[in-house]
Design an enzyme around this catalytic site. Sequence first.
Site, PDB file in Angstrom:
ATOM      1  CD  GLU A   1      -4.865  -9.080   6.619  1.00 18.47           C
ATOM      2  OE1 GLU A   1      -4.013  -8.519   7.325  1.00 18.47           O
ATOM      3  OE2 GLU A   1      -5.465  -8.495   5.710  1.00 18.47           O
TER       4      GLU A   1
ATOM      5  N   GLY B   1      -5.440  -4.828  -2.010  1.00 19.67           N
ATOM      6  CA  GLY B   1      -4.503  -4.583  -3.106  1.00 19.67           C
ATOM      7  C   GLY B   1      -3.890  -3.200  -2.999  1.00 19.67           C
TER       8      GLY B   1
ATOM      9  CB  VAL C   1      -0.978  -0.009   1.204  1.00 15.12           C
ATOM     10  CG1 VAL C   1      -1.853   1.234   1.186  1.00 15.12           C
ATOM     11  CG2 VAL C   1      -1.846  -1.266   1.182  1.00 15.12           C
TER      12      VAL C   1
ATOM     13  N   GLY D   1      -1.636 -13.172  -2.900  1.00 13.91           N
ATOM     14  CA  GLY D   1      -1.371 -12.043  -1.997  1.00 13.91           C
ATOM     15  C   GLY D   1      -2.614 -11.410  -1.401  1.00 13.91           C
TER      16      GLY D   1
ATOM     17  CE  LYS E   1     -10.841  -5.367   6.098  1.00 12.09           C
ATOM     18  NZ  LYS E   1     -10.694  -6.369   5.039  1.00 12.09           N
TER      19      LYS E   1
HETATM   20  N1  HSE Z   1      -6.800  -9.811   3.842  1.00 13.07           N
HETATM   21  C1  HSE Z   1      -7.731  -8.758   3.574  1.00 13.07           C
HETATM   22  C2  HSE Z   1      -8.790  -9.321   2.628  1.00 13.07           C
HETATM   23  C3  HSE Z   1      -7.028  -7.573   2.969  1.00 13.07           C
HETATM   24  O1  HSE Z   1      -8.660 -10.463   2.183  1.00 13.07           O
HETATM   25  O2  HSE Z   1      -9.765  -8.650   2.369  1.00 13.07           O
HETATM   26  C4  HSE Z   1      -7.685  -6.243   3.217  1.00 13.07           C
HETATM   27  O3  HSE Z   1      -7.966  -5.983   4.551  1.00 13.07           O
END
Ligand code: HSE
Length: 437
Positions: A193, A305, A15, A190, A208
């Site tokens: 986490e 991403g 990021v 990718g 979230k």
């Molecule tokens: N690992 C998280 C996902 C990335 O798969 O959404 C963004 O928080």
Amino acid sequence: MNDSLRIGLAGLGTVGTGVLDELADHGGLIADRCGRTVKVTAVSARTRSKDRGGHDLTGFQWFDDPAEMAQSDGIDVLVELIGGDEGPARACVEAALKAGKHVVTANKALLARHGVALAKLAEGAGVALNYEAAVAGAIPVIKTLRENLAGNAVTRVFGILNGTCNFILTKMENEGRDFADVLKEAQDLGYAEADPTFDIGGFDTAHKLVILTSLAFGTEVSLEDIFIEGIEDITLADIRNASSMGYKFKLLGVANRTEDGIEQRVHPALVRAGSPIADVGDAFNAVVVEGDFSSTLFLEGRGAGGHPTASSVVADICDIARGSRVPVFGLPADKLKPFRRAAMRAHAGGYYVALDMLDRPGELAGVAKAFADEGVSIESVIQRGPAMSRSKVGADIAPFVLITHDTLESAMRAALDKIEAQGHVASRPRMVRIERL
Ligand code: HSE
């Protein structure tokens, strides 16, 4: 206002380098839109020597310690992209706010754990704490709740907030592949986490969701008051069963107001095939907000991403460059109400139940009686051949799948406990909530 806005960037991973890309590609556009230039003046990361997507860091002041950078006179805004709810991320954000610097962060775990305390620090210092990138990547859901719906009473907010889980469930359904196989692909791409249990166990979604709940209902952020179930036990048989009954599996985060308080829950859910949320596939995220005046909003986009997440980070920086500052959770922190949790046992809804029933006379009657005794009414039933069994047992098992009418969760749990205790099944019954949309 015409001076450049000076950024200290902490964290130069996917990021962080995405933010450098965007500022490099669109510096002129951003300056025109904000009325001033935005420039990175300082950076901090774990290793100095690594390649950062071809960006030349020599023009930036380097700090080994992000907390030192956060207090430096050479920056106006700390952009925290380190991650984690403690350690250097928390230290640099707190140091920046105490030093009167604005903060932009993508750190959902930090806000989920310490959101209210950080909001108080930001308000005390009269600075912005912006975090659009912390929830659902490029989707502007924080701004939507915090600003665009400021005149609405929100009744429910829910969504697909984890790309990894959505990718896994979509691939299992569309390609008939097993959970472990698809998880490996998500890791290779990718999406997941560093520790994928954060994704598949529902914790990333929970971080979230608690932020969205606070914004939606004006309550203190409370990670303690959330119900979490992950997708790790969902099998291909479950997905095929649901599909044949007109449903799709999604990992949802849901917050809704009930008479008993606020339900804040993360769990796999069945959603009707053909509904907008059911059609959100692969690693995409979606958030649905129901406001009393706005009616239903549906936001969909890339939830992870480098570039999609950087898009939200840069938007937050632009707000600061323009001089905009709004209360961190939409209300001054001392006006946020204590969180009042509605018990999961009081949740009312439909359920999908999969039973590996023993194939003997009278077992079905026993199961039917257990449901009837608890007042649970069955909407539809399918019986499968042994190949669709959830457990790897022989032909003396009759896989049985049913959907209930709306009922209380306490009644469902009591009925399933009874079915198991009375020995009608070879394995623990699987119960999945149905989300009516
Ligand atoms: N690992 C998280 C996902 C990335 O798969 O959404 C963004 O928080």
